[in-house]
Design a protein around this motif. Sequence first.
Motif, short mmCIF file in Angstrom:
data_model
loop_
_atom_site.label_atom_id
_atom_site.label_comp_id
_atom_site.label_asym_id
_atom_site.label_seq_id
_atom_site.Cartn_x
_atom_site.Cartn_y
_atom_site.Cartn_z
N SER A 149 0.85 -1.18 0.00
CA SER A 149 0.00 0.00 0.00
C SER A 149 0.89 1.23 0.00
CB SER A 149 -0.89 0.01 1.24
OG SER A 149 -0.10 0.18 2.43
N GLU A 150 0.27 2.39 -0.07
CA GLU A 150 1.05 3.63 0.04
C GLU A 150 1.72 3.72 1.41
OE1 GLU A 150 0.69 8.50 -0.41
OE2 GLU A 150 -1.16 7.28 -0.43
N LEU A 151 1.06 3.21 2.43
CA LEU A 151 1.62 3.27 3.77
C LEU A 151 2.84 2.34 3.91
CD1 LEU A 151 1.12 4.65 6.52
CD2 LEU A 151 -0.10 2.59 7.21
N THR A 152 2.75 1.14 3.38
CA THR A 152 3.91 0.23 3.48
C THR A 152 5.09 0.76 2.65
OG1 THR A 152 3.10 -1.18 1.68
CG2 THR A 152 2.47 -1.79 3.92
N ALA A 153 4.80 1.44 1.55
CA ALA A 153 5.88 2.05 0.76
C ALA A 153 6.57 3.15 1.56
CB ALA A 153 5.33 2.61 -0.55
N LEU A 154 5.80 3.94 2.29
CA LEU A 154 6.39 4.96 3.15
C LEU A 154 7.21 4.32 4.27
CD1 LEU A 154 6.79 7.81 4.27
CD2 LEU A 154 4.51 7.64 5.33
N ASN A 155 6.70 3.25 4.87
CA ASN A 155 7.45 2.57 5.93
C ASN A 155 8.78 2.02 5.41
OD1 ASN A 155 5.69 2.98 8.09
ND2 ASN A 155 4.47 1.17 7.59
N ALA A 156 8.78 1.51 4.19
CA ALA A 156 10.02 1.00 3.60
C ALA A 156 11.03 2.12 3.40
CB ALA A 156 9.72 0.30 2.28
N ALA A 157 10.55 3.30 2.98
CA ALA A 157 11.45 4.44 2.80
C ALA A 157 12.03 4.89 4.13
CB ALA A 157 10.70 5.58 2.12
N ILE A 158 11.20 4.92 5.18
CA ILE A 158 11.67 5.32 6.51
C ILE A 158 12.74 4.34 7.00
CG2 ILE A 158 10.98 5.46 8.94
CD1 ILE A 158 8.31 6.63 7.98
N ALA A 159 12.51 3.05 6.79
CA ALA A 159 13.48 2.04 7.23
C ALA A 159 14.83 2.21 6.51
CB ALA A 159 12.93 0.65 6.98
N ARG A 160 14.79 2.72 5.27
CA ARG A 160 16.03 2.95 4.53
C ARG A 160 16.66 4.31 4.83
NH1 ARG A 160 12.64 0.97 0.26
NH2 ARG A 160 12.40 3.11 -0.48
N GLY A 161 16.00 5.09 5.67
CA GLY A 161 16.50 6.42 5.99
C GLY A 161 16.25 7.43 4.89
N GLU A 162 15.24 7.20 4.06
CA GLU A 162 14.96 8.05 2.92
C GLU A 162 13.73 8.92 3.16
OE1 GLU A 162 16.61 4.72 -0.30
OE2 GLU A 162 14.50 5.38 -0.35
N THR A 163 13.59 9.95 2.37
CA THR A 163 12.41 10.79 2.35
C THR A 163 11.48 10.31 1.24
OG1 THR A 163 13.60 12.72 3.19
CG2 THR A 163 11.52 13.13 2.06
N ALA A 164 10.20 10.19 1.53
CA ALA A 164 9.22 9.72 0.55
C ALA A 164 8.25 10.84 0.21
CB ALA A 164 8.46 8.52 1.09
N THR A 165 7.77 10.83 -1.01
CA THR A 165 6.71 11.74 -1.43
C THR A 165 5.39 10.98 -1.36
OG1 THR A 165 8.19 12.94 -2.91
CG2 THR A 165 5.83 13.20 -3.28
N VAL A 166 4.44 11.53 -0.59
CA VAL A 166 3.17 10.85 -0.37
C VAL A 166 2.03 11.68 -0.92
CG1 VAL A 166 4.10 9.74 1.70
CG2 VAL A 166 2.79 11.87 1.92
N SER A 167 0.84 11.11 -0.94
CA SER A 167 -0.35 11.82 -1.42
C SER A 167 -0.72 12.94 -0.45
CB SER A 167 -1.52 10.85 -1.56
OG SER A 167 -1.87 10.32 -0.29
N ASP A 168 -1.49 13.90 -0.96
CA ASP A 168 -1.99 14.97 -0.10
C ASP A 168 -2.79 14.39 1.07
OD1 ASP A 168 -0.89 16.84 -1.80
OD2 ASP A 168 -2.78 17.33 -2.81
N GLU A 169 -3.57 13.37 0.77
CA GLU A 169 -4.42 12.77 1.80
C GLU A 169 -3.59 12.15 2.92
OE1 GLU A 169 -8.43 10.22 1.72
OE2 GLU A 169 -6.73 9.13 0.89
N LEU A 170 -2.59 11.36 2.56
CA LEU A 170 -1.78 10.71 3.59
C LEU A 170 -0.98 11.74 4.39
CD1 LEU A 170 -0.74 8.28 5.05
CD2 LEU A 170 0.92 7.88 3.22
N ALA A 171 -0.45 12.76 3.74
CA ALA A 171 0.28 13.80 4.47
C ALA A 171 -0.63 14.48 5.49
CB ALA A 171 0.84 14.84 3.49
N ALA A 172 -1.87 14.77 5.09
CA ALA A 172 -2.82 15.41 6.02
C ALA A 172 -3.18 14.47 7.17
CB ALA A 172 -4.07 15.84 5.27
N MET A 173 -3.36 13.18 6.88
CA MET A 173 -3.68 12.21 7.92
C MET A 173 -2.55 12.10 8.94
SD MET A 173 -5.36 9.24 5.51
CE MET A 173 -5.68 8.03 6.80
N LEU A 174 -1.31 12.10 8.46
CA LEU A 174 -0.17 11.97 9.36
C LEU A 174 -0.02 13.20 10.26
CD1 LEU A 174 2.43 10.30 6.98
CD2 LEU A 174 1.08 9.21 8.78
N LYS A 175 -0.25 14.39 9.69
CA LYS A 175 -0.21 15.60 10.51
C LYS A 175 -1.28 15.57 11.58
CE LYS A 175 1.78 18.88 7.18
NZ LYS A 175 1.53 20.12 6.38
#
Length: 347
Positions: free
Chosen positions: A67-93
């Motif tokens: 999912s978009e969330l697991t892709a973000l988690n994989a980027a975090i685990a690699r120490g990388e910055t990910a570009t996410v959808s407007d919706e997910l960014a708002a949900m995380l904030k």
Amino acid sequence: GLLLLCLAMLLVGCSRPQVFHRESYVFGTQVSVAVYGEDEAQADAAIGAVLREFDRLHRAYHAWEPSELTALNAAIARGETATVSDELAAMLKDAQRIAAAGDELFDPALGKLIELWGFHTDTFVPRLPDPAKVQALIAARPRMSDLVIDGNRVSSRNPAVQLDLGGYAKGYALDRAASILRAQGVANALINISGNLMALGTKGGQPWRIGIQDPRPGQPPIATLPLYDGEAIGTSGDYQRFFELDGRRYSHLLDPRTGKPAHGTHSLTVLVTPASITGAMAQESVGTLSDAASKPAFIAGDHWRAMTRRFNIDHALRVAEDGRVEVTQALRARLQFSGDVKPIVVD
């Protein structure tokens, strides 16, 4: 022809409002949408749109399937910055803000801990996690405050962060459903996602009436509650996702301070009214808050009432491990309890 026209008008005039209802299985649980009205085609179209939205949210933000969330988690685990959808960014904030309000007892950054306890699956194996791995993760202190959100770009200061929005997504879905129903011209409806409910309008001029579940099976509802337009109710319980081992229950509601399932409470219910959305919670939505705010109050145990105050919630009920039913004065005035239930009223 005139006779046929008159008969058609008579039939239209005799149509009566009724409840149109559909169920589905999304978010790993049962969901249902009930619409009260006269137009079956309109109700069916609106309910279908809601269920499709639920399916989209389920696929977009699944915690362990791709999912978009697991892709973000994989980027975090690699120490990388990910570009996410407007919706997910708002949900995380939003989730960051709610986590901060509750001393991060509600902590969607604890996905690795949830996985260690075996709750990243639809079938639970009665097995305790490796204590050393649990302690190492607690020592790493993954928190929502570790996230750095800059527009659509998300990174983490802490590679131990793994996001799981399971304690947030059902409430968010309630708000999305309400928005879709209103846009479709539906004024009266009840949305139910495994006990997280939101009401629109009324049922034939009367409030929607729901039951508050007893946390142990085979028991009648603790109480019934009228739910009014724009209100939402959320419950966190140790009976929703759990396994049992050696006579002890281990639920998915994990205490980030200990790394173990929280104890002291069987269930914690909050009712969020539109009037609750003030002060520190002014940016929240009713459905989202009803889901997320019940978690820190559940984990807080005997200090549950102080935690609900942080979220401007005056309507709450707790069933403690010893069977005590505690309820706030505001909610007590709204409830009709079952005959054997003797609630303790708190300020």
